[in-house]
Design a protein around this motif. Structure first.
Motif, PDB file in Angstrom:
ATOM      1  N   LYS A   1      22.034 -28.666  55.979  1.00 18.79           N
ATOM      2  CA  LYS A   1      21.266 -27.521  55.406  1.00 18.79           C
ATOM      3  C   LYS A   1      20.551 -27.199  56.274  1.00 18.79           C
ATOM      4  CE  LYS A   1      24.007 -28.486  51.697  1.00 18.79           C
ATOM      5  NZ  LYS A   1      25.052 -27.681  51.364  1.00 18.79           N
TER       6      LYS A   1
ATOM      7  N   ALA B   1      11.581 -27.310  48.299  1.00 21.77           N
ATOM      8  CA  ALA B   1      12.346 -27.143  47.112  1.00 21.77           C
ATOM      9  C   ALA B   1      12.127 -28.547  46.335  1.00 21.77           C
ATOM     10  CB  ALA B   1      13.779 -27.165  47.323  1.00 21.77           C
ATOM     11  N   LYS B   2      12.381 -28.610  45.174  1.00 17.73           N
ATOM     12  CA  LYS B   2      12.597 -29.806  44.469  1.00 17.73           C
ATOM     13  C   LYS B   2      14.179 -30.277  44.388  1.00 17.73           C
ATOM     14  CE  LYS B   2       8.637 -29.718  40.814  1.00 17.73           C
ATOM     15  NZ  LYS B   2       8.300 -29.493  39.611  1.00 17.73           N
ATOM     16  N   GLU B   3      14.371 -31.255  44.669  1.00 20.06           N
ATOM     17  CA  GLU B   3      15.881 -31.985  44.525  1.00 20.06           C
ATOM     18  C   GLU B   3      15.801 -32.855  43.419  1.00 20.06           C
ATOM     19  OE1 GLU B   3      18.356 -32.859  48.305  1.00 20.06           O
ATOM     20  OE2 GLU B   3      17.580 -34.690  47.452  1.00 20.06           O
ATOM     21  N   TYR B   4      16.485 -32.409  42.515  1.00 23.28           N
ATOM     22  CA  TYR B   4      16.796 -33.290  41.201  1.00 23.28           C
ATOM     23  C   TYR B   4      18.097 -34.083  41.194  1.00 23.28           C
ATOM     24  CZ  TYR B   4      13.307 -29.739  39.167  1.00 23.28           C
ATOM     25  OH  TYR B   4      12.210 -29.084  38.819  1.00 23.28           O
TER      26      TYR B   4
ATOM     27  N   ILE C   1      23.182 -33.828  42.106  1.00 22.49           N
ATOM     28  CA  ILE C   1      21.975 -33.168  42.933  1.00 22.49           C
ATOM     29  C   ILE C   1      21.729 -31.619  42.614  1.00 22.49           C
ATOM     30  CG2 ILE C   1      20.826 -33.117  44.878  1.00 22.49           C
ATOM     31  CD1 ILE C   1      22.203 -35.637  45.922  1.00 22.49           C
TER      32      ILE C   1
ATOM     33  N   GLU D   1      19.170 -28.261  43.182  1.00 21.51           N
ATOM     34  CA  GLU D   1      17.980 -28.016  44.021  1.00 21.51           C
ATOM     35  C   GLU D   1      17.214 -26.594  43.156  1.00 21.51           C
ATOM     36  OE1 GLU D   1      17.888 -28.628  48.432  1.00 21.51           O
ATOM     37  OE2 GLU D   1      17.762 -26.461  48.128  1.00 21.51           O
ATOM     38  N   SER D   2      15.920 -26.713  43.343  1.00 22.46           N
ATOM     39  CA  SER D   2      15.140 -25.744  42.870  1.00 22.46           C
ATOM     40  C   SER D   2      14.082 -25.160  43.971  1.00 22.46           C
ATOM     41  CB  SER D   2      14.147 -25.896  41.691  1.00 22.46           C
ATOM     42  OG  SER D   2      13.416 -24.998  41.127  1.00 22.46           O
ATOM     43  N   GLN D   3      14.710 -24.151  44.502  1.00 21.48           N
ATOM     44  CA  GLN D   3      13.694 -23.568  45.669  1.00 21.48           C
ATOM     45  C   GLN D   3      12.400 -23.069  45.284  1.00 21.48           C
ATOM     46  OE1 GLN D   3      17.044 -22.791  45.005  1.00 21.48           O
ATOM     47  NE2 GLN D   3      18.294 -22.960  46.915  1.00 21.48           N
TER      48      GLN D   3
ATOM     49  N   PHE E   1      12.882 -36.226  40.440  1.00 19.47           N
ATOM     50  CA  PHE E   1      13.158 -35.299  41.724  1.00 19.47           C
ATOM     51  C   PHE E   1      12.253 -35.648  42.675  1.00 19.47           C
ATOM     52  CE2 PHE E   1       9.381 -33.803  39.485  1.00 19.47           C
ATOM     53  CZ  PHE E   1       8.464 -33.519  40.514  1.00 19.47           C
TER      54      PHE E   1
ATOM     55  N   LYS F   1      11.160 -31.710  48.947  1.00 19.72           N
ATOM     56  CA  LYS F   1      11.732 -31.645  50.325  1.00 19.72           C
ATOM     57  C   LYS F   1      11.647 -30.507  50.859  1.00 19.72           C
ATOM     58  CE  LYS F   1      15.387 -35.382  49.945  1.00 19.72           C
ATOM     59  NZ  LYS F   1      16.779 -35.913  50.029  1.00 19.72           N
TER      60      LYS F   1
ATOM     61  N   ARG G   1      12.992 -27.843  54.225  1.00 17.92           N
ATOM     62  CA  ARG G   1      14.161 -27.767  54.945  1.00 17.92           C
ATOM     63  C   ARG G   1      13.744 -26.681  55.964  1.00 17.92           C
ATOM     64  NH1 ARG G   1      19.113 -25.982  51.551  1.00 17.92           N
ATOM     65  NH2 ARG G   1      18.945 -28.210  50.756  1.00 17.92           N
TER      66      ARG G   1
END
Length: 269
Positions: free
Chosen positions: A129, A141-144, A158, A160-162, A192, A195, A197
């Motif tokens: 990614k 982003a938050k990775e849930y 999983i 993801e909320s950017q 969460f 992270k 990227r």
């Protein structure tokens, strides 16, 4: 071999590009066109755009594999060679599903390295990614981790909320925003991790759902311009993280295959 590698490069590129475009329309509508993400209209438009982009992607991929074989003796190829582009396009649409079936069967039957291709394509499409090695921007982003999924509620998903995409030089702001997101925890929010990227171009991150607090990219010109940058970034990524490892694996395969053949020959002579 060059034609085979080129066809696999373009196939993975198209899949990567169109999936990134299609499955982030929710955020694209909100950011580029300032449409409020509520109500039946927004949900319907989001769903419709996703379907249209996926269909468009299949049409493009199918056409690519048709045009890749210039010896193809159909009226479509002959029409293109003679400059009858519009008629060739009509013929292509009318024979679309037959061509799709023929292309699929041919590629499935005559793939030179099907196992290696599947392994490296899946690794790239599912796990690579952004751009881990070359990046000028970082998306936060938050990775849930959402449990209780699947038929028997024993699977985790999983999501993801950017949040924002920021330039690498804004180190303090990146760290500050990550700390803020970690502290923004509501009672009903699932577990969460925050992270980041990497991206080469800010426009690529915008198409994939991030927002820019410093620059404004709105309207159709900015949207399609950002898609162009996304295409460039995806192409670079496919070369770095798919084509090069895939080519090396083919080289290693042939090296050991020839070595094995020599051992067999020496055994009998």
């Amino acid at each position: 071999m060059a034609k085979y590698l080129f066809s696999r490069l373009i196939l993975v590129f198209f899949i990567s590009f169109f999936t990134s475009w299609a499955f982030n329309t929710y955020n694209q509508l909100e950011y580029f066109f300032d449409i409020e993400p509520t109500g039946f209209f927004f949900g319907g438009l989001d769903w419709l755009l996703t379907v249209i982009i996926i269909v468009f992607g299949v049409v493009i991929i199918n056409a690519f594999f048709l045009l890749l074989d210039f010896d193809y003796s159909s009226e479509i190829i002959q029409g293109i060679k003679k400059g009858r582009i519009i008629q060739a396009f009509k013929d292509y649409l009318s024979e679309f599903f037959r061509i799709l079936k023929d292309n699929f069967n041919y590629e499935l039957q005559y793939d030179l390295y099907p196992k290696q291709f599947l392994v490296f394509a899946i690794i790239f499409l599912l796990f690579i990614k952004g751009n881990p090695l070359i990046n000028n921007y970082h998306g936060i982003a938050k990775e849930y981790y959402i449990g209780g999924q699947g038929m028997y509620a024993n699977e985790a998903r999983i999501a993801e909320s950017q949040d924002y995409i920021l330039h690498n030089s804004d180190i303090a702001l990146i760290k500050q925003r990550m700390v803020e997101l970690e502290r923004e925890l509501s009672d009903d929010e699932p577990f969460f991790k925050v992270k980041e990227r990497g991206y080469i171009f800010i426009q690529s991150g915008l198409v994939e759902g991030y927002q820019s607090p410093s620059y404004e990219y709105t309207g159709f010109i900015s949207y399609f311009g950002s898609l162009f940058y996304l295409a460039i970034e995806k192409f670079i990524n496919v070369i770095l993280y798919f084509l090069i490892p895939f080519s090396i694996s083919i080289g290693v395969y042939h090296f050991y295959h020839r070595r094995k053949q020599k051992k067999v020959q020496n055994k009998f002579y």
